[in-house]
Write an enzyme that holds these catalytic residues in place. Structure first.
Site, PDB file in Angstrom:
ATOM      1  N   ASP A   1       0.840  -1.207   0.000  1.00  0.00           N
ATOM      2  CA  ASP A   1       0.000   0.000   0.000  1.00  0.00           C
ATOM      3  C   ASP A   1       0.873   1.255   0.000  1.00  0.00           C
ATOM      4  O   ASP A   1       0.585   2.232  -0.696  1.00  0.00           O
ATOM      5  CB  ASP A   1      -0.911   0.001   1.234  1.00  0.00           C
ATOM      6  CG  ASP A   1      -1.634  -1.330   1.395  1.00  0.00           C
ATOM      7  OD1 ASP A   1      -2.551  -1.604   0.618  1.00  0.00           O
ATOM      8  OD2 ASP A   1      -1.248  -2.112   2.275  1.00  0.00           O
TER       9      ASP A   1
ATOM     10  N   HIS B   1      -4.815  -3.264   6.480  1.00  0.00           N
ATOM     11  CA  HIS B   1      -4.631  -3.527   5.045  1.00  0.00           C
ATOM     12  C   HIS B   1      -6.001  -3.925   4.484  1.00  0.00           C
ATOM     13  O   HIS B   1      -6.306  -5.106   4.271  1.00  0.00           O
ATOM     14  CB  HIS B   1      -3.595  -4.640   4.822  1.00  0.00           C
ATOM     15  CG  HIS B   1      -3.479  -5.060   3.388  1.00  0.00           C
ATOM     16  ND1 HIS B   1      -3.043  -4.226   2.396  1.00  0.00           N
ATOM     17  CD2 HIS B   1      -3.758  -6.241   2.779  1.00  0.00           C
ATOM     18  CE1 HIS B   1      -3.060  -4.874   1.243  1.00  0.00           C
ATOM     19  NE2 HIS B   1      -3.497  -6.097   1.445  1.00  0.00           N
TER      20      HIS B   1
HETATM   21  P1  NAD Z   1      -2.149 -18.533  -4.122  1.00  0.00           P
HETATM   22  O1  NAD Z   1      -3.452 -19.210  -3.988  1.00  0.00           O
HETATM   23  O2  NAD Z   1      -1.522 -18.412  -5.474  1.00  0.00           O
HETATM   24  O3  NAD Z   1      -1.068 -19.244  -3.185  1.00  0.00           O
HETATM   25  C1  NAD Z   1      -1.346 -19.559  -1.865  1.00  0.00           C
HETATM   26  C2  NAD Z   1      -0.603 -20.840  -1.541  1.00  0.00           C
HETATM   27  O4  NAD Z   1      -0.765 -21.115  -0.158  1.00  0.00           O
HETATM   28  C3  NAD Z   1      -1.142 -22.063  -2.310  1.00  0.00           C
HETATM   29  O5  NAD Z   1      -0.082 -22.679  -3.013  1.00  0.00           O
HETATM   30  C4  NAD Z   1      -1.689 -22.973  -1.193  1.00  0.00           C
HETATM   31  O6  NAD Z   1      -1.493 -24.341  -1.472  1.00  0.00           O
HETATM   32  C5  NAD Z   1      -0.842 -22.514  -0.013  1.00  0.00           C
HETATM   33  N1  NAD Z   1      -1.436 -22.801   1.306  1.00  0.00           N
HETATM   34  C6  NAD Z   1      -2.749 -22.810   1.658  1.00  0.00           C
HETATM   35  N2  NAD Z   1      -2.860 -23.166   2.952  1.00  0.00           N
HETATM   36  C7  NAD Z   1      -1.616 -23.362   3.421  1.00  0.00           C
HETATM   37  C8  NAD Z   1      -1.086 -23.756   4.692  1.00  0.00           C
HETATM   38  N3  NAD Z   1      -1.869 -24.029   5.726  1.00  0.00           N
HETATM   39  N4  NAD Z   1       0.250 -23.867   4.821  1.00  0.00           N
HETATM   40  C9  NAD Z   1       1.066 -23.610   3.785  1.00  0.00           C
HETATM   41  N5  NAD Z   1       0.627 -23.256   2.552  1.00  0.00           N
HETATM   42  C10 NAD Z   1      -0.695 -23.130   2.382  1.00  0.00           C
HETATM   43  O7  NAD Z   1      -2.291 -17.092  -3.428  1.00  0.00           O
HETATM   44  P2  NAD Z   1      -1.313 -15.829  -3.543  1.00  0.00           P
HETATM   45  O8  NAD Z   1      -1.730 -15.004  -4.698  1.00  0.00           O
HETATM   46  O9  NAD Z   1       0.101 -16.278  -3.429  1.00  0.00           O
HETATM   47  O10 NAD Z   1      -1.778 -15.029  -2.230  1.00  0.00           O
HETATM   48  C11 NAD Z   1      -1.521 -15.543  -0.940  1.00  0.00           C
HETATM   49  C12 NAD Z   1      -2.188 -14.670   0.116  1.00  0.00           C
HETATM   50  O11 NAD Z   1      -1.593 -13.365   0.139  1.00  0.00           O
HETATM   51  C13 NAD Z   1      -3.685 -14.433  -0.072  1.00  0.00           C
HETATM   52  O12 NAD Z   1      -4.349 -14.509   1.183  1.00  0.00           O
HETATM   53  C14 NAD Z   1      -3.743 -13.006  -0.623  1.00  0.00           C
HETATM   54  O13 NAD Z   1      -4.985 -12.403  -0.362  1.00  0.00           O
HETATM   55  C15 NAD Z   1      -2.623 -12.378   0.171  1.00  0.00           C
HETATM   56  N6  NAD Z   1      -2.073 -11.114  -0.332  1.00  0.00           N
HETATM   57  C16 NAD Z   1      -1.740 -10.166   0.582  1.00  0.00           C
HETATM   58  C17 NAD Z   1      -1.180  -8.962   0.162  1.00  0.00           C
HETATM   59  C18 NAD Z   1      -0.806  -7.901   1.160  1.00  0.00           C
HETATM   60  O14 NAD Z   1      -0.396  -6.807   0.733  1.00  0.00           O
HETATM   61  N7  NAD Z   1      -0.902  -8.117   2.463  1.00  0.00           N
HETATM   62  C19 NAD Z   1      -0.953  -8.745  -1.203  1.00  0.00           C
HETATM   63  C20 NAD Z   1      -1.306  -9.744  -2.119  1.00  0.00           C
HETATM   64  C21 NAD Z   1      -1.874 -10.919  -1.667  1.00  0.00           C
HETATM   65  C1  LMR Z   2      -3.673  -6.523  -2.441  1.00  0.00           C
HETATM   66  O1  LMR Z   2      -3.740  -5.493  -1.779  1.00  0.00           O
HETATM   67  O2  LMR Z   2      -3.377  -6.519  -3.651  1.00  0.00           O
HETATM   68  C2  LMR Z   2      -3.894  -7.855  -1.751  1.00  0.00           C
HETATM   69  O3  LMR Z   2      -4.279  -7.676  -0.418  1.00  0.00           O
HETATM   70  C3  LMR Z   2      -4.811  -8.752  -2.489  1.00  0.00           C
HETATM   71  C4  LMR Z   2      -6.243  -8.307  -2.370  1.00  0.00           C
HETATM   72  O4  LMR Z   2      -7.083  -9.125  -2.005  1.00  0.00           O
HETATM   73  O5  LMR Z   2      -6.523  -7.131  -2.649  1.00  0.00           O
END
Ligand code: NAD
Ligand code: LMR
Length: 325
Positions: free
Chosen positions: A159, A187
């Protein structure tokens, strides 16, 4: 040669990690003189894909990558770990809010918190990424009382970076000219991107940027950017999230630039009147591997009101998952 740092990454076969792992192994996160051991955790059905990721990491022949451990056992993954990037969790789809993920994802952070409490280094530095990131970090912290609680943080650096880009673009300046950006709060769409203390070059951003744009364009654009990426891409941000994680941990361990600060969601110590213990995004400076919340900033009534809304949302999220801690 320094001894290697053990970095756990959960969700290592997922979208974000496909951008993240290679940058860590190349030294971009912890420094070009810091070897790493990657301890990669996945759920059992994703182990085949994780093996392929490990093959590709090996095929890069990174000199700093001393070992890769791939496992579906959290006890193995977190053993003696110094740094944990908690990415593994379900992402949201179009039309969802991040808090809608709490029911599914909160459980992951409660069970992994218990394991980390038992097997990791007590000073492990943790960055929670899986959404809703602040409340998942709160759940983890409550399940891991032996850990240094200061070190349980959540990612709002994406962000922060989004906000810097918007200001640079609007003012026609370079990214490097925009300093002292702040993200307050959760967030989520209640987050408070705040440029009232920012500089553009040597000038206050508020003397260059019109307040109407700040309140009606800048704040909602940054706060809703995650949703805009999902709408455009069909899945949530991945490479920019990985970049935010690298920046978060890099600055925490190696220090923030002189005269600047960054945003990190950290356990509130009551600063700026925020309820203690909530994982709230603040402006921080980092030095010697630790962070300090920037104190004494003057907060306008407008920003204060928005910070209160974000705090109220965090309290509500906390209270809806009290069965997890
Ligand atoms: P994704 O689905 O591509 O990958 C997530 C992975 O986590 C998968 O491979 C899944 O098998 C694995 N997983 C699920 N449960 C698990 C567990 N208990 N232990 C270990 N691994 C496990 O998702 P992504 O695009 O990589 O996003 C991951 C997370 O990050 C989501 O919750 C998304 O919303 C979040 N995210 C946060 C931000 C932020 O700024 N805070 C930004 C982008 C995404
Ligand atoms: C983001 O800010 O891009 C992540 O938290 C993914 C989402 O769900 O928006």
């Amino acid at each position: 040669m320094k001894s290697p740092v053990r970095v756990v990454i959960t969700g290592a076969a997922g979208q974000i990690c496909y951008s993240l792992l290679f940058r860590i192994a190349s030294g971009e996160m912890l420094g070009q003189d810091q070897p790493v051991i990657l301890q990669l955790l996945e759920i059992t059905p994703a182990m085949k894909v994780l093996d392929a990721v490990a093959m590709e990491l090996n095929d890069c022949a990174y000199p700093l990558l001393h070992e890769i451990i791939t496992t579906d056992d959290p006890v193995v993954a977190f053993k003696d770990a110094n740094v944990a990037l908690m990415v593994g969790a379900k992402p949201r789809g179009p039309g969802m809010e991040r808090a809608d993920l709490l029911k599914d994802n909160g459980q992951i952070f409660s069970s992994l918190g218990k394991v980390i409490n038992e097997v990791a280094d007590e000073n492990i530095r943790i960055c929670v990424v899986g959404n809703p990131a602040n409340t998942n970090a709160y759940i983890l912290a409550k399940n891991a009382p032996k850990l240094n609680q200061r070190n349980i943080t959540a990612l709002t650096r994406l962000d922060h970076n989004r906000a810097i880009y918007q200001v640079a673009e609007k003012s026609g300046n370079r990214i490097a000219d925009v300093t002292k950006m702040t993200i307050w709060g959760n967030h989520s769409t209640t987050q408070v991107p705040d440029l009232s203390h920012s500089n553009i070059g040597a000038e206050a951003a508020t003397s260059i940027i019109d307040n109407d744009w700040t309140e009606n364009d800048f704040i909602p654009t940054v706060a809703k950017r995650g949703g805009a990426v999902i709408a455009a891409r069909g899945s949530s941000s991945a490479a920019s999230a990985a970049n935010g994680i690298i920046d978060h941990m890099h600055d925490w361990v190696l220090g923030t630039a002189k005269g600047d600060w960054v945003s990190m969601a950290v356990p509130s110590d009551g600063s700026y009147g925020v309820t203690e213990g909530l994982i709230f995004s603040y402006p921080v400076t980092c030095e010697n591997g630790d962070y300090t919340i920037v104190q004494g900033l003057e907060i306008s009534d407008f920003i204060q009101g928005k910070m209160k809304e974000s705090e109220a949302e965090l309290i509500e999220e906390r209270d809806t998952c009290s069965d997890l801690f």
